[in-house]
Design an enzyme around this catalytic site. Structure first.
Site, short mmCIF file in Angstrom:
data_model
loop_
_atom_site.label_atom_id
_atom_site.label_comp_id
_atom_site.label_asym_id
_atom_site.label_seq_id
_atom_site.Cartn_x
_atom_site.Cartn_y
_atom_site.Cartn_z
N SER A 242 34.54 27.79 -0.65
CA SER A 242 33.90 25.76 -0.34
C SER A 242 32.59 25.74 0.81
O SER A 242 33.54 25.79 2.22
CB SER A 242 35.17 25.35 -0.46
OG SER A 242 36.33 25.73 0.66
N ASP B 42 0.94 -1.26 -0.34
CA ASP B 42 0.10 -0.06 -0.13
C ASP B 42 0.59 1.27 0.08
O ASP B 42 1.60 0.79 0.82
CB ASP B 42 -0.67 0.04 0.97
CG ASP B 42 -1.42 1.10 0.92
OD1 ASP B 42 -2.48 1.74 0.01
OD2 ASP B 42 -2.19 1.28 2.48
#
Length: 637
Positions: free
Chosen positions: A550, A118
């Site tokens: 960075s 389901d």
């Protein structure tokens, strides 16, 4: 005369035992059908499965009592039994009346065994639907007769077809709520057929049902005498499954485990993905390509003369050749392909958008590699099947893109093999599954580009310079002082006679990366390119200093992974945002605050500080000169 003892009726006991054996044998040899129910929210998927369990008498008395009690307590829709409660197991599901997780249930009839999944209808849980569909033989696409075909109906149908499910049932549910109107049913089926044809679905079985009332579930409904097709259970019991299809393909077995209980035994265990194998058959181990033959097929119950697709076995080889987890044992004269660059369909399942160039973990069968996805070629509009331009993929998006891995992988196109063609992508930081993918083919350049052997290697370059190559990776907010400190460190190293090169963020963007902006995706690509350049420079024996914001942990980790152990040194120039903003040497923070500069780190773009840097410099208490002295002393003192 004393009562004679009552002797056991061995004949009767034997008959009972024979009946039990016959019953067990009957169920042991029943075929198994795996299927899913899918569709949009509130189409009645959980209710349908509950009704299937109820009608197939797979509910125990205590379960039924608890179900009736829960139904009265919740009072859903006023019915005596709320069948959805049988499969909605999470508290949040019961409270909201929705399905969130994938619920698997087993039931059986006289003719067949079933495992049903389901799957959720909400768009945000589409990833769970993909999980359920990945092993299914059949999909029941539910449609609320009152609402008709919705976007999620189209998405789930497309995904089911994409994932290789060829048995589809279109179940038009809640017919009782529209008075069993045949005209409405026919209209929905006609509309769906047009859509199905557009995505390549050539056949499906349509039926009008009511999961709540039980119409056309176990038996045909008298309320819809105009429908002449089978009831749902009847169709599920009789739909033909091509159980021999995988056995007719070439033999492949991904190795999941190497078993070495003693010095006299070395076996390779796994689930046979396709084909048939016998002792004595010639096989090839990939990706190495070494050949040998099968010595034994070992199982817990003893050796076999033959093993087929779907069986889990342990194979022993006639020769001592290298084979480990992640390798694939195949028939020698028809091996699968090996490549490190591919085109693939990607189903994105994360709330965070895909970042082209970012390194993700890719798992394919028992193989694991680092993978980078390029900018998508296109994204699919599930309503129109139109191919749309896309720079990324967001939650539930489906697109096609090229990807590359850091090592060759053994694969087959997904349409030929689910096991060797279907993969998942995992975020390296959170370990969350972010995408599922289907491999199409390897890229031609993957076969045409090869590593060239070079006689003067990185060790020779380093020995000539009398130093160990390193990458000194300076990271921190804009204005933290990365470039200033990196420049001072290089001056000190140069004075010591060391061979260095400084890569600075602004300088690189004037040349190599001048085509990149400052979106998250561009920042990822910026650092990927710098990492590749830094690695090449260390191959030349240099000490490379890099000064870049960075901002993302993953990209810094990617560069670290490119380098040998000990050659990547992360240096966090740690400065509070307020202090960096106060300095604002370039006036960038002011522009960002005024909305003139988008995607600025620390303002409207995140900075992920290193968790365990090799060196941390707090510039609130350390001057640039002191920082440079400390770094050089730590590394070369």
């Amino acid at each position: 005369m004393a009562d004679e003892p009552v002797l056991p009726n061995y004949a009767t006991d034997a008959l009972i035992a024979a009946d039990i054996d016959a019953y067990l044998d009957l169920h042991r040899h029943k075929s198994l059908l795996r299927f899913i129910t899918c569709g949009s929210v509130d189409d009645g998927k959980s209710t349908l499965i509950g009704r299937l369990l109820y009608d197939s008498k797979m509910i125990f008395d205590d379960q039924l009592a608890a179900l009736e009690a829960d139904s009265k307590r919740i009072g859903t829709q006023g019915q005596n039994i709320d069948f959805a409660l049988l499969v909605d197991g999470l508290a949040a599901e019961r409270e909201q009346g929705i399905t969130i997780d994938v619920a698997y249930r087993f039931f059986s009839t006289e003719k067949r065994k079933f495992i049903v999944a389901d799957t959720p209808g909400h768009e945000q849980y589409t990833r769970n639907m993909v999980t359920g569909a990945s092993t299914a033989d059949l999909a029941v696409i539910l449609i609320d007769a009152r609402k008709g075909i919705l976007t999620q109906t189209r998405r789930h149908s497309y995904l089911a077809h994409l994932l290789g499910i060829r048995n589809l049932v279109l179940a038009v549910n809640k017919m009782d709520l529209i008075g069993y109107d045949q005209a409405r049913y026919d209209s929905i089926v006609t509309e769906y057929r047009t859509f199905a044809t557009s995505i390549g679905i050539g056949h499906f079985v349509a039926m009008p049902i009511s999961g709540l009332a039980g119409d056309n579930i176990a038996t045909r409904s008298a309320n819809m005498d105009w429908y002449t097709g089978p009831a749902l259970i009847e169709h599920l019991e009789t739909v033909e499954l091509d159980v021999t299809a995988d056995q007719d393909k070439a033999f492949r077995m991904p190795v999941q485990m190497v078993k070495r209980p003693n010095l006299d035994f070395r076996g390779f265990s796994g689930l046979i993905a396709s084909g048939v194998i016998h002792p004595g058959d010639s096989v090839r181990v990939l990706p190495s390509g070494r050949t040998t033959s099968i010595a034994r097929i070992v199982t817990f119950d003893g050796d076999l003369d033959q093993a087929v697709a779907g069986q889990s076995v342990t194979l022993t080889l006639a020769d001592e050749i290298d084979c480990s987890r992640g390798d694939v044992i195949s028939i020698a004269d028809a091996p699968p392909e090996v490549a490190d660059q591919f085109e693939a369909t990607i189903i994105w399942m994360s709330d965070e958008p895909m970042l082209p160039g970012r390194s993700y973990l890719l798992k394919l069968a028992s193989q694991t590699a680092s993978a980078q996805i390029q900018t998508p070629k296109y994204q699919v509009n599930v309503n129109t099947m139109e191919h749309l331009a896309a720079r990324t993929l967001e939650l539930n998006a489906i697109g096609v893109a090229n990807l590359s891995t850091d090592k060759p992988l053994v694969f087959a196109p997904y349409e030929q093999s689910r096991e060797l063609g279907g993969f998942i992508l995992i975020d390296k930081i959170s370990n969350a599954t972010v995408a599922a993918g289907l491999l199409h083919f390897s890229l031609r350049r993957a076969q045409n580009v090869h590593w060239q052997a070079i006689e003067i290697n990185r060790e020779a370059h380093a020995a000539q310079k009398n130093q160990q190559p390193k990458v000194l990776w300076f990271t921190g907010l804009s204005g933290a002082g990365k470039s200033t400190i990196a420049n001072l460190v290089e001056k000190k190293l140069h004075a010591q006679g060391r061979h260095t090169f400084l890569l600075d963020g602004d300088n690189i963007r004037h040349g190599l990366n001048k085509d990149l902006g400052f979106t998250d995706a561009d920042r990822v690509e910026n650092i990927r390119r710098i990492g590749e350049v830094a690695r090449l420079m260390t191959d030349a024996g240099l000490i490379v200093l890099t000064a870049f914001i960075s901002p993302f942990q993953q990209e810094r980790a990617l560069v670290r992974s490119m380098m040998p152990d000990g050659e990547f040194v992360e240096i966090h120039i740690d400065t509070a945002l307020a202090e960096a903003e106060r300095r604002d040497v370039k006036g960038l923070y002011g522009k960002a605050r005024r909305g003139e500069l988008k995607n600025f780190t620390g303002i409207d773009s995140p900075y992920e500080a290193p968790e365990h840097p090799e060196i941390r410099i707090d510039t609130s208490i350390t001057s640039p000169e002191q920082a440079a002295e400390l770094i050089v002393a730590r590394l070369y003192g």
